[in-house]
Design a protein around this motif. Sequence first.
Motif, PDB file in Angstrom:
ATOM      1  N   GLY A 121       0.835  -1.241   0.016  1.00 59.55           N
ATOM      2  CA  GLY A 121      -0.037  -0.018   0.067  1.00 59.55           C
ATOM      3  C   GLY A 121       0.681   1.280  -0.096  1.00 59.55           C
ATOM      4  O   GLY A 121       0.357   2.601  -0.076  1.00 59.55           O
ATOM      5  N   TYR A 122       2.051   1.051   0.310  1.00 61.29           N
ATOM      6  CA  TYR A 122       3.034   2.414   0.287  1.00 61.29           C
ATOM      7  C   TYR A 122       2.963   3.220  -1.094  1.00 61.29           C
ATOM      8  O   TYR A 122       3.153   4.231  -0.863  1.00 61.29           O
ATOM      9  CB  TYR A 122       4.259   2.021   0.902  1.00 61.29           C
ATOM     10  CG  TYR A 122       5.492   1.662  -0.087  1.00 61.29           C
ATOM     11  CD1 TYR A 122       5.962   2.762  -0.905  1.00 61.29           C
ATOM     12  CD2 TYR A 122       5.669   0.484  -0.524  1.00 61.29           C
ATOM     13  CE1 TYR A 122       7.177   2.264  -2.067  1.00 61.29           C
ATOM     14  CE2 TYR A 122       6.722   0.014  -1.616  1.00 61.29           C
ATOM     15  CZ  TYR A 122       7.262   0.931  -2.141  1.00 61.29           C
ATOM     16  OH  TYR A 122       8.198   0.567  -3.147  1.00 61.29           O
ATOM     17  N   GLU A 123       2.929   2.462  -2.226  1.00 59.32           N
ATOM     18  CA  GLU A 123       3.009   3.062  -3.256  1.00 59.32           C
ATOM     19  C   GLU A 123       1.823   3.882  -3.721  1.00 59.32           C
ATOM     20  O   GLU A 123       1.843   5.077  -3.929  1.00 59.32           O
ATOM     21  CB  GLU A 123       3.391   2.078  -4.534  1.00 59.32           C
ATOM     22  CG  GLU A 123       3.717   2.499  -5.844  1.00 59.32           C
ATOM     23  CD  GLU A 123       2.444   2.488  -6.876  1.00 59.32           C
ATOM     24  OE1 GLU A 123       2.606   3.249  -7.823  1.00 59.32           O
ATOM     25  OE2 GLU A 123       1.429   2.058  -6.683  1.00 59.32           O
ATOM     26  N   SER A 124       0.474   3.109  -3.738  1.00 56.11           N
ATOM     27  CA  SER A 124      -0.643   3.757  -4.013  1.00 56.11           C
ATOM     28  C   SER A 124      -1.148   4.810  -3.013  1.00 56.11           C
ATOM     29  O   SER A 124      -1.765   5.750  -3.195  1.00 56.11           O
ATOM     30  CB  SER A 124      -1.597   2.717  -4.474  1.00 56.11           C
ATOM     31  OG  SER A 124      -1.968   2.155  -3.431  1.00 56.11           O
ATOM     32  N   ASN A 125      -1.066   4.121  -1.776  1.00 59.31           N
ATOM     33  CA  ASN A 125      -1.665   5.163  -0.601  1.00 59.31           C
ATOM     34  C   ASN A 125      -3.119   4.699  -0.627  1.00 59.31           C
ATOM     35  O   ASN A 125      -3.855   5.619   0.104  1.00 59.31           O
ATOM     36  CB  ASN A 125      -1.104   6.518  -0.608  1.00 59.31           C
ATOM     37  CG  ASN A 125       0.285   6.500  -0.084  1.00 59.31           C
ATOM     38  OD1 ASN A 125       0.657   6.072   0.878  1.00 59.31           O
ATOM     39  ND2 ASN A 125       1.093   7.000  -0.875  1.00 59.31           N
ATOM     40  N   HIS A 174      -1.080  -2.661 -10.494  1.00 62.40           N
ATOM     41  CA  HIS A 174       0.267  -3.152 -11.104  1.00 62.40           C
ATOM     42  C   HIS A 174       1.454  -2.758 -10.443  1.00 62.40           C
ATOM     43  O   HIS A 174       2.400  -3.448 -10.030  1.00 62.40           O
ATOM     44  CB  HIS A 174       0.231  -2.749 -12.789  1.00 62.40           C
ATOM     45  CG  HIS A 174       1.531  -3.355 -13.286  1.00 62.40           C
ATOM     46  ND1 HIS A 174       1.693  -4.711 -13.363  1.00 62.40           N
ATOM     47  CD2 HIS A 174       2.381  -2.798 -14.153  1.00 62.40           C
ATOM     48  CE1 HIS A 174       2.732  -5.066 -14.026  1.00 62.40           C
ATOM     49  NE2 HIS A 174       3.226  -3.874 -14.390  1.00 62.40           N
ATOM     50  N   HIS A 175       1.791  -1.432 -10.301  1.00 61.91           N
ATOM     51  CA  HIS A 175       3.068  -0.995  -9.523  1.00 61.91           C
ATOM     52  C   HIS A 175       3.144  -1.142  -8.047  1.00 61.91           C
ATOM     53  O   HIS A 175       4.027  -1.455  -7.453  1.00 61.91           O
ATOM     54  CB  HIS A 175       2.962   0.483  -9.802  1.00 61.91           C
ATOM     55  CG  HIS A 175       3.442   0.817 -11.351  1.00 61.91           C
ATOM     56  ND1 HIS A 175       3.590   2.059 -11.883  1.00 61.91           N
ATOM     57  CD2 HIS A 175       3.818   0.078 -12.561  1.00 61.91           C
ATOM     58  CE1 HIS A 175       3.965   2.094 -13.278  1.00 61.91           C
ATOM     59  NE2 HIS A 175       4.037   0.565 -13.508  1.00 61.91           N
ATOM     60  N   GLU A 176       1.963  -1.286  -7.551  1.00 54.87           N
ATOM     61  CA  GLU A 176       2.174  -1.930  -5.994  1.00 54.87           C
ATOM     62  C   GLU A 176       2.346  -3.041  -5.859  1.00 54.87           C
ATOM     63  O   GLU A 176       3.357  -3.198  -5.121  1.00 54.87           O
ATOM     64  CB  GLU A 176       0.598  -1.807  -5.239  1.00 54.87           C
ATOM     65  CG  GLU A 176       0.152  -1.606  -3.905  1.00 54.87           C
ATOM     66  CD  GLU A 176       0.839  -0.516  -3.115  1.00 54.87           C
ATOM     67  OE1 GLU A 176       0.319   0.391  -3.551  1.00 54.87           O
ATOM     68  OE2 GLU A 176       1.936  -0.545  -2.432  1.00 54.87           O
ATOM     69  N   TYR A 177       1.955  -4.012  -6.730  1.00 52.35           N
ATOM     70  CA  TYR A 177       2.500  -5.333  -6.702  1.00 52.35           C
ATOM     71  C   TYR A 177       3.861  -5.790  -7.237  1.00 52.35           C
ATOM     72  O   TYR A 177       4.374  -6.387  -6.595  1.00 52.35           O
ATOM     73  CB  TYR A 177       1.458  -6.403  -7.306  1.00 52.35           C
ATOM     74  CG  TYR A 177       0.198  -6.431  -6.760  1.00 52.35           C
ATOM     75  CD1 TYR A 177      -0.030  -7.786  -5.623  1.00 52.35           C
ATOM     76  CD2 TYR A 177      -0.974  -5.964  -6.688  1.00 52.35           C
ATOM     77  CE1 TYR A 177      -1.030  -7.686  -4.969  1.00 52.35           C
ATOM     78  CE2 TYR A 177      -2.215  -5.784  -6.224  1.00 52.35           C
ATOM     79  CZ  TYR A 177      -2.217  -6.956  -5.349  1.00 52.35           C
ATOM     80  OH  TYR A 177      -3.432  -7.107  -4.528  1.00 52.35           O
ATOM     81  N   TRP A 204       0.961 -11.084 -14.047  1.00 51.94           N
ATOM     82  CA  TRP A 204       1.363  -9.968 -14.798  1.00 51.94           C
ATOM     83  C   TRP A 204       2.173  -9.108 -13.865  1.00 51.94           C
ATOM     84  O   TRP A 204       3.157  -8.771 -14.431  1.00 51.94           O
ATOM     85  CB  TRP A 204      -0.108  -9.070 -15.076  1.00 51.94           C
ATOM     86  CG  TRP A 204       0.258  -7.742 -15.635  1.00 51.94           C
ATOM     87  CD1 TRP A 204       1.206  -7.378 -16.257  1.00 51.94           C
ATOM     88  CD2 TRP A 204      -0.700  -6.676 -15.442  1.00 51.94           C
ATOM     89  NE1 TRP A 204       0.853  -5.784 -16.556  1.00 51.94           N
ATOM     90  CE2 TRP A 204       0.089  -5.282 -15.916  1.00 51.94           C
ATOM     91  CE3 TRP A 204      -1.967  -6.386 -14.573  1.00 51.94           C
ATOM     92  CZ2 TRP A 204      -0.731  -4.242 -16.129  1.00 51.94           C
ATOM     93  CZ3 TRP A 204      -2.417  -5.018 -14.750  1.00 51.94           C
ATOM     94  CH2 TRP A 204      -2.021  -4.291 -15.300  1.00 51.94           C
ATOM     95  N   HIS A 205       2.085  -9.071 -12.790  1.00 55.62           N
ATOM     96  CA  HIS A 205       2.909  -7.980 -11.781  1.00 55.62           C
ATOM     97  C   HIS A 205       4.243  -8.473 -11.819  1.00 55.62           C
ATOM     98  O   HIS A 205       5.196  -7.945 -11.931  1.00 55.62           O
ATOM     99  CB  HIS A 205       2.193  -7.684 -10.862  1.00 55.62           C
ATOM    100  CG  HIS A 205       0.976  -7.431 -10.734  1.00 55.62           C
ATOM    101  ND1 HIS A 205       0.436  -6.505 -11.474  1.00 55.62           N
ATOM    102  CD2 HIS A 205      -0.111  -8.128 -10.126  1.00 55.62           C
ATOM    103  CE1 HIS A 205      -0.986  -6.768 -11.222  1.00 55.62           C
ATOM    104  NE2 HIS A 205      -1.224  -7.649 -10.453  1.00 55.62           N
TER     105      HIS A 205
END
Length: 412
Positions: A171-175, A256-259, A227-228
């Motif tokens: 969760g740190y990427e998307s918040n 995508h970028h979170e995973y 995918w990720h």
Amino acid sequence: METWQTHQVPQIPGTGYPLRLWDVSTGQVRPTAPGKTAKMYVCGITPYDATHLGHAATYLTFDLVYRQWLDAGHDVHYVQNITDIDDPLLERAERDQDDWVVLGMRETALFREDMEALRVLPPQHYIGAVEAIPEIIEVIAKLVADGYAYRVQDEEYPDIYFDHAATGRFGYESNYDEAKMLALFAERGGDPDRAGKRHPLDALLWRMARPGEPSWESEFGAGRPGWHIECSAIALNRLGSGFDLQGGGSDLIFPHHEYSAAHAEALTGEHPFARHYTHAGMIGLDGEKMSKSRGNLVFVSRLRADKVNPNAVRLALLSSHYRTDRFWTDDLLKDAEHRLATWRSAVTLPAAPEAGPVIDRLRQHLADDLDTPSAIAALDSWAQDALGRRGTDLEAPGQVRAAIDALLGIEL
Ligand code: 5CA
Ligand code: ZN
């Protein structure tokens, strides 16, 4: 995979400013701080349809990043993937009675031509998921061995899933909060309701072969990757962790970028996967998001076939800030064609106002989170002065032309 042809970036006097960019994980515009070599990973296409103007806008955004880093004296190590095996590709091939390999190769070839026409600087490594399968299998095996991945409780298809909480930082990427994550996960390729998972947010790493689907042998049984993990493996193996920038359109912020980050950080024990997570806004048409399902796509190749100047397409897409969701219109293209003609007249004059100040403004605006509207306004004002015959510098027209090419990628 083969990449596309590059072109010479002109040298211009002086050096650019350190680039500051929006980072979604910290929610602010922060300086990028690359070493001698700046390292960038931008998510590539899923080649089941032609490149549309939304894709183009995203790759143009990161092309500008590349150009500002070059101008600031860095080398750039740029890696991009191609998701050449995934559900959307198989579904399209099935619908059109096409071969998924042929479909992927055809659309990838067209993408390369489009990128070249738009003068997008190519990545040094352009890697297809299919060619990366051995390395993807290797990282999945490590996640399993370290206890961060597990088999779903399903006797027929015991697929392998990632424990999303493995790093303790999910969760740190998307918040985003969990409700938003669950909704976007379901919307964008995830399967929160899959029976037998330990948590709805756990994501697929390895899908066991289903009848009629392509598959590859592995120590977990024949199957294909999620995918990720594809982007985690391709980026980590070429750039290492802590690279400067992970990029894509804003629809990749989650999942995508979170995973990708969570997989990579569980693998290496290192944080962060990328130092900036930066996303381009979505391009729509006539008030609606441009998407394959709505059938309202404007293809770069269609515009090329209609003899539209690709430099005008570039200028039109750069005329608003990269982070704003915006619409493509015929007027946008007309305005860009008009501006291009004005600039061209100015840079072919025998003399013009000095280049130094306008190049400095261009550099400052672009270093400020790629502020293209202000950069373009500075050039408009120089061009008006030049065309009003308010300059006597004989070198200026050529110098400004070179700067527009080097920093904005526009050839006049
Ligand atoms: N292969 C994955 C990434 S690993 C993928 O998202 N492929 S894609 O073909 O769907 O999109 C390629 C890139 O274009 C992604 O960065 C995506 O965020 C971006 N993109 C897709 N649609 C739009 C749009 N309408 N406007 C702006 N960017 C878009
Ligand atoms: Zn990706």
